[in-house]
Design an enzyme around this catalytic site. Structure first.
Site, PDB file in Angstrom:
ATOM      1  N   LEU A   9      37.958  20.221  27.136  1.00 10.42           N
ATOM      2  CA  LEU A   9      38.075  21.611  27.599  1.00 10.42           C
ATOM      3  C   LEU A   9      37.633  22.589  26.525  1.00 10.42           C
ATOM      4  O   LEU A   9      37.159  23.686  26.825  1.00 10.42           O
ATOM      5  CB  LEU A   9      39.516  21.917  28.011  1.00 10.42           C
ATOM      6  N   GLY A  36      38.767  23.754  18.671  1.00 12.54           N
ATOM      7  CA  GLY A  36      39.191  24.886  17.861  1.00 12.54           C
ATOM      8  C   GLY A  36      39.647  24.442  16.503  1.00 12.54           C
ATOM      9  O   GLY A  36      39.469  23.271  16.105  1.00 12.54           O
ATOM     10  N   ALA A  37      40.257  25.374  15.790  1.00 12.60           N
ATOM     11  CA  ALA A  37      40.675  25.103  14.424  1.00 12.60           C
ATOM     12  C   ALA A  37      41.700  23.983  14.355  1.00 12.60           C
ATOM     13  O   ALA A  37      41.719  23.203  13.411  1.00 12.60           O
ATOM     14  CB  ALA A  37      41.245  26.376  13.812  1.00 12.60           C
ATOM     15  N   SER A  38      42.556  23.902  15.368  1.00 13.32           N
ATOM     16  CA  SER A  38      43.653  22.935  15.298  1.00 13.32           C
ATOM     17  C   SER A  38      43.313  21.598  15.942  1.00 13.32           C
ATOM     18  O   SER A  38      44.113  20.667  15.873  1.00 13.32           O
ATOM     19  CB  SER A  38      44.895  23.523  15.971  1.00 13.32           C
ATOM     20  N   GLY A  39      42.150  21.473  16.576  1.00 12.92           N
ATOM     21  CA  GLY A  39      41.798  20.203  17.171  1.00 12.92           C
ATOM     22  C   GLY A  39      41.035  20.351  18.466  1.00 12.92           C
ATOM     23  O   GLY A  39      40.555  21.431  18.821  1.00 12.92           O
ATOM     24  N   ASP A  94      45.272  33.822  14.419  1.00 11.09           N
ATOM     25  CA  ASP A  94      43.912  33.526  14.885  1.00 11.09           C
ATOM     26  C   ASP A  94      43.708  34.047  16.304  1.00 11.09           C
ATOM     27  O   ASP A  94      43.254  33.326  17.191  1.00 11.09           O
ATOM     28  CB  ASP A  94      43.640  32.024  14.819  1.00 11.09           C
TER      29      ASP A  94
END
Length: 617
Positions: A331, A334-337, A449
């Site tokens: 989907l 991003g920064a976190s995964g 963010d």
């Protein structure tokens, strides 16, 4: 438009007037979706506007609804309109904008019935009448008839001691009944204000103003009730301390009046002893059960025992691997995964979004459950809800509700621009979500963010903030550069580049950028634009505002031009949020008050003087 006293037909003072009576006016609903009065001298008085790109794609109607609000609706009638519109009648403009604020009558109940209060859902353009705690509607099917106490009225024969034992004053947040005063005290403190209302059988509500040390008492019926984020006073409503028998209040026996203190004391001791014994027995049973469950979870999941406050569903890795089909459909990233689409194997076939957290910093491994517990206890209409998590071995996964309409980034920057009223709805939703994170949840959460990719839209295009609460889990250089900055280029507040503390004002700055993007339907940085002065939206918007040419920001957007006053207000608020000095920016509470209720909002040059040294970039 007038409030009407049913059934007599008596009309109170108008809450909206076109001032076109007896001047040859004509009401017009034209082919562009505008509703307006034409006056004999050729001028026009605007009422509402549909503001859709193509009139041929929609059915239109306008009604004066039962809550007294005049609404204009559209319904998509072909496939070209449906990708962005639900197949239902959608309100695109309303008059008045906030009926709760517009109606205030010296005689009559106001927008809702007596002893109730009015509230607005800006995302759905709907009005609701609600009862305060310990009150219920007189008629659930006809809520305009108002509310009544759901407890025995206070008997005026009660002495002060008994009244204090039987009743308390409960604070009611952001609700006010501006009329119905019958007594005022000054100077006074809040404790005495509470006491004077409790012992007065006529008093239903007490209002205390700390700034002036003033107390007002209000009696039934309470009128013109409304919910307002800008209620500067403490409102206290009288409620029973417990569910006592009506006979306790109504008995007129002199024997009871003489001995009632001893009866209350004896009953309380007996009841308290019984409760204590039961509580101890239940505590022992629960503690044994808890120890057993905790022991099993330690063996099965290798998780600490203090996880009772975590989200209700703990998933295994294999469950999520099966739900996502082996993590096939991406989907977003991003920064976190990476986020994958999945479907639970439950009776509803619930769609989910599964985020695999990557590159978790070593010191954050122990913090994972603590942070997930915080996120899992955070519930708000404008936040993406965490359904569960996986903490198995080295795998860290979060399971969220699935948002069918994707991200604001895709919605806003596609070839077809969403119409103005939907953009306003999204802006209000994001503002409410940030207010909750900063000031209303149990533990303040700074997002760090905020950007369109982290704002998702549900089936009804309600904006929901995602990725909140993850900032502590990520390496400081993972989200952008190797300079210790968290955030995304174009949305990062200036203080990230300075050696100063980071506060919630970094999110306020990012909201200012997003608000400008919603107004203009373009990204903050666009290198391809023909006019170099328009490359950076924040600079260009500041120039346009200073020159009095806000219309240039929404050129070609007829609906926005029709609502140019609101456009100007949103731009002014955005520029205020973009102040370089964090202390000069508004809080999200103040921002919400302005974008939703601009009546007392005054724009000054200090608030909007954002880039004094960079206009000639």
């Amino acid at each position: 438009m007038y409030p009407d006293a049913v059934p007599s037909g008596y009309l109170y003072d108008p809450y909206w007037a076109s001032n076109t009576v007896d001047n040859g006016s004509q009401l017009v609903f034209n082919e562009t979706g505008r509703i307006y009065f034409t006056i004999i001298n050729g001028s026009q008085v605007n009422i509402t506007s549909a503001g859709v790109d193509s009139m041929g794609d929609f059915f239109h109607r306008a009604t004066l609804d039962t809550d007294g609000v005049f609404r204009q609706y559209v319904y998509p009638k072909n496939i070209h309109a449906r990708p962005l519109w639900p197949e239902q009648w959608t309100a695109v403009d309303v008059l008045p904008e906030n009926i709760c604020q517009s109606i205030q009558t010296m005689v009559g109940s106001g927008a809702c019935g007596f002893n109730s209060y009015c509230t607005i859902d800006g995302t759905k353009n709907t009005t609701s009448c609600l009862c305060p705690q310990n009150y219920k509607f007189i008629d659930d099917k006809r809520k305009y008839k108002g509310c009544r106490p759901d407890f025995e009225p206070q008997n005026c024969d009660l002495d002060e001691t008994t009244a204090m034992l039987q009743y308390d004053m409960a604070p009611i947040d952001r609700v006010d009944w501006p009329l119905s005063d019958y007594e005022q005290y000054n100077p006074i403190d809040q404790t005495e204000c509470r006491r004077l209302c409790v012992i007065d059988c006529f008093c239903a509500v007490a209002v205390f103003d700390k700034a002036s040390s003033t107390c007002w008492k209000k009696r039934f019926p309470l009128s013109n009730g409304k919910m307002d984020v800008n209620v500067p006073r403490t409102v206290l409503i009288k409620v029973p301390r417990s569910t006592n028998s009506p006979s306790v209040f109504s008995s007129g026996s002199s024997k009871w009046k003489e001995d009632k203190k001893y009866w209350i004391l004896g009953s309380s001791l007996l009841f308290g002893s019984s409760v204590l014994v039961n509580f101890l027995l239940i505590s022992v049973m629960l503690f044994g059960t808890y120890c057993s469950i905790t022991s099993r979870k330690k063996i099965q999941l290798s998780q600490p025992s203090n996880n009772s406050g975590l989200p209700p569903k703990i998933f295994t890795y294999s469950e999520l691997e099966k739900a996502t089909g082996g993590f096939q459909e991406v989907l977003g990233t991003g920064a976190s995964g990476v986020v994958y689409k999945g479907q639970l194997q439950d009776e509803f076939g619930t769609n989910i979004a599964v985020k695999k957290i990557e590159k978790l910093q070593q010191e954050a491994q122990k913090e994972f459950l603590v942070e997930v517990q915080t996120i899992g206890q955070t519930f708000h209409r404008n936040l993406v809800r965490l359904l569960g998590f996986c903490n198995e071995g080295t795998e860290r996964l979060l399971v969220y509700e699935f948002m069918s309409n994707g991200s604001l980034n895709t919605f806003l920057f596609s070839d077809t621009h969403p119409h103005w009223s939907l953009r306003v709805q999204v802006a209000l939703g994001v503002a409410r979500g940030l207010l909750y994170l900063h000031e209303e949840c149990n533990k303040q959460i700074i997002h760090c963010d905020m950007k369109p990719q982290n704002i998702l839209l549900d089936d009804n295009f309600v904006a929901k903030i995602s990725d909140f609460g993850l900032a502590k889990l990520l390496p400081v250089n993972q989200t952008q550069t190797n300079t210790g900055i968290r955030g995304t280029r174009g949305y990062v507040a200036p203080e990230w580049f300075k050696n100063i503390g980071i506060t919630s004002k970094v999110d306020v700055y990012s909201f200012g950028v997003i608000l400008l993007e919603l107004v203009c339907c373009r990204k903050n940085v666009e290198l391809e634009v023909l006019d170099e002065e328009q490359t950076i939206l924040t600079y260009w918007a500041n120039d346009c505002y200073k020159c009095g040419r806000i219309d240039l920001l929404v050129a070609g957007d007829d609906e926005a031009i029709f609502n140019i006053k609101k456009v100007e207000r949103f731009v002014a608020v955005a520029l205020w949020c973009l102040q370089e000095e964090p202390s000069m920016r508004p809080t999200m509470l103040k921002t919400n008050q302005i974008v939703q209720n601009p009546i007392n909002f005054t724009i000054n040059s200090t608030m909007t003087d954002v880039f004094p040294h960079t206009l000639n970039h």
